[in-house]
Design a protein around this motif. Sequence first.
Motif, PDB file in Angstrom:
ATOM      1  N   ASN A  59       0.798  -1.223   0.000  1.00 41.87           N
ATOM      2  CA  ASN A  59       0.000   0.000   0.000  1.00 41.87           C
ATOM      3  C   ASN A  59       0.835   1.280   0.000  1.00 41.87           C
ATOM      4  O   ASN A  59       0.502   2.230  -0.734  1.00 41.87           O
ATOM      5  N   PRO A  60       1.923   1.372   0.791  1.00 40.44           N
ATOM      6  CA  PRO A  60       2.742   2.602   0.705  1.00 40.44           C
ATOM      7  C   PRO A  60       3.304   2.829  -0.693  1.00 40.44           C
ATOM      8  O   PRO A  60       3.317   3.966  -1.188  1.00 40.44           O
ATOM      9  N   LYS A  61       3.767   1.759  -1.344  1.00 39.84           N
ATOM     10  CA  LYS A  61       4.296   1.891  -2.704  1.00 39.84           C
ATOM     11  C   LYS A  61       3.189   2.244  -3.692  1.00 39.84           C
ATOM     12  O   LYS A  61       3.400   3.051  -4.611  1.00 39.84           O
ATOM     13  N   LEU A  62       2.026   1.638  -3.508  1.00 39.28           N
ATOM     14  CA  LEU A  62       0.903   1.935  -4.394  1.00 39.28           C
ATOM     15  C   LEU A  62       0.446   3.381  -4.224  1.00 39.28           C
ATOM     16  O   LEU A  62       0.103   4.059  -5.200  1.00 39.28           O
ATOM     17  N   GLU A  63       0.438   3.849  -2.990  1.00 39.77           N
ATOM     18  CA  GLU A  63       0.041   5.228  -2.731  1.00 39.77           C
ATOM     19  C   GLU A  63       1.026   6.206  -3.376  1.00 39.77           C
ATOM     20  O   GLU A  63       0.624   7.252  -3.905  1.00 39.77           O
ATOM     21  N   LYS A  64       2.313   5.857  -3.351  1.00 37.78           N
ATOM     22  CA  LYS A  64       3.322   6.695  -3.991  1.00 37.78           C
ATOM     23  C   LYS A  64       3.108   6.756  -5.495  1.00 37.78           C
ATOM     24  O   LYS A  64       3.246   7.824  -6.118  1.00 37.78           O
ATOM     25  N   LEU A  65       2.744   5.615  -6.080  1.00 38.24           N
ATOM     26  CA  LEU A  65       2.468   5.591  -7.523  1.00 38.24           C
ATOM     27  C   LEU A  65       1.240   6.432  -7.863  1.00 38.24           C
ATOM     28  O   LEU A  65       1.220   7.131  -8.885  1.00 38.24           O
ATOM     29  N   ARG A  66       0.233   6.374  -7.008  1.00 35.81           N
ATOM     30  CA  ARG A  66      -0.990   7.161  -7.258  1.00 35.81           C
ATOM     31  C   ARG A  66      -0.682   8.656  -7.259  1.00 35.81           C
ATOM     32  O   ARG A  66      -1.261   9.410  -8.050  1.00 35.81           O
TER      33      ARG A  66
END
Length: 381
Positions: A59-66
């Motif tokens: 989730n932290p990596k996905l949030e960064k991508l978003r």
Amino acid sequence: MNALYDIIGVPFGYLMRLIYSLCNNYAVAIILFTVVTRILLFPVNYKTQKGAARMQLLNPKLEKLRKSFANNPQRLQEEQQKLYQQEGVNPMGSCLPAFIQMFLLFGVIDVIYKPITHILNISKNVIESAVDIAKGITGDKNLTMSNLRCELMTMENLRDNGEKYASLGENFLSKVSEFGEKFTLFGANLGKTPTFSPESGWTKEAIILVMIPFLAGLSQLLVSVYGQIHQKKTNPVTQPGGGCMTVMIYVLPLLSIWFAFQVPAGIGFYWIWSSVFSFIITFALNCYFTPERVKVINEQEKEKARIYAEKHPNKKTFMQKMLEQQAALEEQQKGSSSSGKSSGVSRSEQNKANRDKLKEARRRMAEKYGDSYEDDNDEED
């Protein structure tokens, strides 16, 4: 649709018959049946929650991508898929349990609608004769073997017209009569459909039957609310579509209540215990998958994925196939876009493009047949 019920219902019928022969009570048999099916599904549930726990680490990596690709949804999707592939995570892993649950429900419905077939193990010919007798008594043209409720309707008719069925073989009358006494929950016939307009008034049976759909909805709500609380606890970052998920938490239990009023009470009774055991298993697995344990598991799974990829270099993973499909779709869209833009060019530019295509086609034909080809640069519009 009836054929689908028949196919899926057979193995569940064998299981239900075995359980009923041990406890000799239909309501208890449903509870034990639910326990057994949940045990059989436990490996799937374990794998699903393991995948969900691993997704939480991303989730932290996905949030960064978003945040990085907030204005480029297509690029965001590509980067997310690449991340899933690198981590060896399948975001579609939760679809399998949903499919299995639906598959299981078809089997349960068939078993509850057809207790004479699955539990009493009476032959089809005798059942057909019994249904014909019930049809002759009631005059109901819809009472045929193609009607999913035909066995329940026949059992109901047999209670008041037992002598009409005395000539049937395989001890049909005695078996069905005895089973009818145990086809109950605190005296309520689980083969009946709950209703707010009971024919005999608000008897004890009618009240119990009406309570079953609401308990089914309440148990579903318990599972949904617990899932949302756990999600917020482990992943406090607000995800896209969170509002829709909140609405669904309350819509699904309402749909369960509505649907439980359309089917025999035995199915709603099954849903109650299915949700209860689902809650217990989910709670236990959430306690097991601590953040520390998930990190260890995640590293182990990534290593397994890496070793598997090295041993099978030509075998594509699910995410690789998704990426290739995405790339093919992009190429197709680019082709459509370029052809659309060509309609906006000038006539001379369009003519030049057509000449270039014609020259290229001639050159390829010449190469194919070993001829020489000289480019004519003196053509005019």
